[in-house]
Structure formats: C-alpha cells, structure tokens
Enzyme design. Sequence first.
Site, PDB file in Angstrom:
ATOM      1  CE  LYS A  52       2.080  -5.920  25.843  1.00  0.00           C
ATOM      2  NZ  LYS A  52       1.411  -7.013  25.256  1.00  0.00           N
ATOM      3  CE  LYS A  61       7.808 -11.707  20.982  1.00  0.00           C
ATOM      4  NZ  LYS A  61       6.774 -11.328  21.903  1.00  0.00           N
ATOM      5  CE  LYS A  96       1.207  -8.774  16.895  1.00  0.00           C
ATOM      6  NZ  LYS A  96       0.356  -9.641  16.208  1.00  0.00           N
TER       7      LYS A  96
HETATM    8  P1  TYM Z   1       0.749 -12.876  19.346  1.00  0.00           P
HETATM    9  O1  TYM Z   1      -0.378 -12.246  18.604  1.00  0.00           O
HETATM   10  O2  TYM Z   1       1.697 -11.994  20.050  1.00  0.00           O
HETATM   11  O3  TYM Z   1       1.571 -13.790  18.369  1.00  0.00           O
HETATM   12  C1  TYM Z   1       0.948 -14.796  17.579  1.00  0.00           C
HETATM   13  C2  TYM Z   1       1.836 -16.015  17.463  1.00  0.00           C
HETATM   14  O4  TYM Z   1       3.112 -15.643  16.943  1.00  0.00           O
HETATM   15  C3  TYM Z   1       4.132 -16.070  17.826  1.00  0.00           C
HETATM   16  N1  TYM Z   1       5.239 -15.089  17.807  1.00  0.00           N
HETATM   17  C4  TYM Z   1       6.517 -15.429  17.655  1.00  0.00           C
HETATM   18  N2  TYM Z   1       7.117 -16.615  17.478  1.00  0.00           N
HETATM   19  C5  TYM Z   1       8.446 -16.615  17.310  1.00  0.00           C
HETATM   20  N3  TYM Z   1       9.211 -15.501  17.316  1.00  0.00           N
HETATM   21  C6  TYM Z   1       8.662 -14.291  17.493  1.00  0.00           C
HETATM   22  N4  TYM Z   1       9.413 -13.206  17.471  1.00  0.00           N
HETATM   23  C7  TYM Z   1       7.255 -14.210  17.670  1.00  0.00           C
HETATM   24  N5  TYM Z   1       6.383 -13.191  17.869  1.00  0.00           N
HETATM   25  C8  TYM Z   1       5.159 -13.751  17.956  1.00  0.00           C
HETATM   26  C9  TYM Z   1       3.499 -16.152  19.188  1.00  0.00           C
HETATM   27  O5  TYM Z   1       4.187 -17.037  20.037  1.00  0.00           O
HETATM   28  C10 TYM Z   1       2.121 -16.669  18.834  1.00  0.00           C
HETATM   29  O6  TYM Z   1       2.146 -18.057  18.678  1.00  0.00           O
HETATM   30  N6  TYM Z   1      -1.439 -14.590  23.481  1.00  0.00           N
HETATM   31  C11 TYM Z   1      -1.253 -14.841  22.068  1.00  0.00           C
HETATM   32  C12 TYM Z   1      -2.555 -14.908  21.300  1.00  0.00           C
HETATM   33  C13 TYM Z   1      -3.496 -15.903  21.845  1.00  0.00           C
HETATM   34  C14 TYM Z   1      -3.369 -17.327  21.752  1.00  0.00           C
HETATM   35  C15 TYM Z   1      -4.506 -17.845  22.427  1.00  0.00           C
HETATM   36  C16 TYM Z   1      -2.426 -18.175  21.200  1.00  0.00           C
HETATM   37  C17 TYM Z   1      -4.636 -15.620  22.517  1.00  0.00           C
HETATM   38  N7  TYM Z   1      -5.243 -16.799  22.877  1.00  0.00           N
HETATM   39  C18 TYM Z   1      -4.712 -19.247  22.540  1.00  0.00           C
HETATM   40  C19 TYM Z   1      -2.636 -19.552  21.312  1.00  0.00           C
HETATM   41  C20 TYM Z   1      -3.744 -20.064  21.973  1.00  0.00           C
HETATM   42  C21 TYM Z   1      -0.425 -13.705  21.506  1.00  0.00           C
HETATM   43  O7  TYM Z   1      -0.390 -12.618  22.039  1.00  0.00           O
HETATM   44  O8  TYM Z   1       0.195 -13.984  20.334  1.00  0.00           O
END
Ligand code: TYM
Length: 331
Positions: free
Chosen positions: A111, A194, A197
């Site tokens: 980031k 990957k 968004k």
């Molecule tokens: P975020 O919003 O980026 O993504 C949400 C969930 O989707 C999964 N994900 C993917 N899995 C496989 N392949 C991909 N290309 C892919 N892109 C996204 C992410 O692994 C995630 O499970 N930090 C987290 C949000 C969060 C969270 C938490 C998750 C905040 N607090 C507590 C679990 C527990 C995030 O940015 O996910």
Amino acid sequence: METVLSGIRPTGNLHLGNYFGAIRNFLKLQEEYNCYFFIADYHSLTTHPTPADLHGNVKQVLAEYLATGIDPEKVTLYIQSDLPETAELYLLLNMNAYLGELERVTTFKEKARKQPNNVNAGLLTYPTLMAADILIHKAHKVPVGKDQEQHLEMTRTFARRFNRMYKHEFFPEPAAFNFGNDLIKIPGLDGSGKMGKSEGEGNAIFLADDPKVIRKKVMRAVTDAGPAEPNAPKSEPVQNLFNLLEVVSSPDTVAHFEEQYNACTIRYGDLKKQLAEDIIRFTEPLRDRILELSSDDKYLGKVARMGAEKARESGARTVKEVREIIGFRKF
Ligand code: TYM
C-alpha cells in the site's frame, strides 16, 4: 460452539475473488458455527472515500452479502462502525503493537508503494484493527483468502501477547480457515496474480456485472502466443485462465481445454468464450438478487439494526472484560 468471523472492506462491488476466497463458505458455516460476518467500513477509511461513496458502498456490500444467501437471523451480519467498541479494543491493542512488526507487513509495504502520498497511521495499524475485529468476538476460525494469511498471524501474535502480559488465557488464537483446504487466491484477468478491486479496469469480474460486461472483460483477458510444443508449461496469464475455469466450469470442460493445450491445438478464444458463459451462469442469479436487494432500503435497514444489536451484545461484553483485566476498574 466455535465462533467464526469474516469481514469485507466496502471499497466497491464484490468480485469473484471475494466470493471464492471467503464468501462461498458462509452458507455452510452458518449452519455449523456461531457466525459473525461484517462490513469493515472503518478499514475502508484508509483510502479516504467521500461520505456518499462510503455509505453507498456499505449498502451495496450489505445487499451483496445477503444475495449470496446468508440468513441474518442465523448469523450476526453487521457493520463495523455500528460496533464502536471495536475502536476501543483497537486502541488498547495498539499499545502492544510495535512499529517494527507493523512496518514489515506485506500489505502495508504494498500500500505504501501504491499510495506514497497517503501512508497514514491507519494503514500502518491496519493489522491491529483487524485483530480487534476478530478478538472482540473471541473468534476461533476466520474464513479468508490467501492474501489475509499474514494478518491472521499478526492477530495470533497480539492475542498471545495480551494473554501473556496480563497472565490470563483470555483470547483464543484464531486461525485462517477454509474447511481444511489451502487458502485460495483467485487470479485477475490482466495477467496479474490476484483479482482485486484496486487492480485496474478489466482485472476483476464483479458479482453484479452485466453478462455483456463479463463477456467483454473475459475476451480481453491477457494470454500468450500459444504453447510452443506439446505439454509445454503454461505462462502465468494462461495458468490464471485455467485457474478461473477450475472454479466455475465442470471438470470435463477443464480436462477438454487441458488436452487441447497439451496437444497445441488450443484456441484461447474458445476457452475464453466458454469461461465467460460459465461465469455468467454462476453470477446471473446472484446479480438478479443483488439488484432486487440493493433497492430495498427498508429491509437493508432492518438487517443492519438487528446485526448491530447482536454484535454489541458480544462485543461490549468482551471489551468490558478486557477493561477489567487491564485494570480500568470502578471506584
Ligand atoms: P478484502 O475486502 O480485501 O477482501 C474480502 C475477502 O475476500 C478475499 N479475497 C480474495 N480471496 C481470493 N482471491 C482473491 N483474489 C481475493 N481478493 C479478496 C480476502 O482474502 C478476504 O477474505 N482485511 C480484510 C477485511 C477485514 C477482515 C477483518 C477479514 C477486516 N477485518 C477480520 C477477516 C477478519 C480485507 O481487506 O479483505
């Protein structure tokens, strides 16, 4: 009963990576565990959304969560900022989170490289906020994609540190969870590793994408000049397409294109057409439900209020106990 928790940042529509990385398991999980699924709107502030965008995205993700079939009566489906106790636990955990370990986190380094003019403290302490999300409900299992593995490791570190510091086995050590299988990483369509968004136009297929848009995106996906010889190893962009095929198409379809690839007779155009149709077959029913739900403000409001109430019951209890353990006591 064990507790499961999972979160998603509301920074845009949900894509296939989110679905296959985390959400797909929710339907099964809600039958077997005490589940908390939430929308991580505090987390999304690291990228400075406008108030209108923030609210719109939270609403959209809530509708998308529900469209996948989650039952808000069975699980606690809530918005992170409706549980402000999360922010207090985050503050408390930050007192025992060290600069060196936070700076070493891969997502922070990424980031900081991507947004050099906005390396804010929230970005640095992202893992402590995530630990607060998980620990506030004393979760045992956290369904996430592969990209979140390191954050889970940090959460365990913070949990252990708290327990050791206050000589109290208070927080369980949560584990990333995919029903015993490896964590998943869904690739993007632009040849990158990957789906995400913020990876640029055309990289991600969103659950709410129109079939026409899906066809266009898939047909434009990056490939290569074709296999040079029989049974040649696949280049990364081509392997990515096969990985996508594996999640949405039948094993027969995958085997068919594998065979063609190995025989050097493959036409990537055919593979893409099939991939696009299989994605559409999968997303179309979801898309219809998303459209229906996202215009039902009354229902979304009801779900959010119910979730907030249930989340606070559990979250407020944990924070009250944490305060006592730390030594904030009433006179
Ligand atoms: P975020 O919003 O980026 O993504 C949400 C969930 O989707 C999964 N994900 C993917 N899995 C496989 N392949 C991909 N290309 C892919 N892109 C996204 C992410 O692994 C995630 O499970 N930090 C987290 C949000 C969060 C969270 C938490 C998750 C905040 N607090 C507590 C679990 C527990 C995030 O940015 O996910």
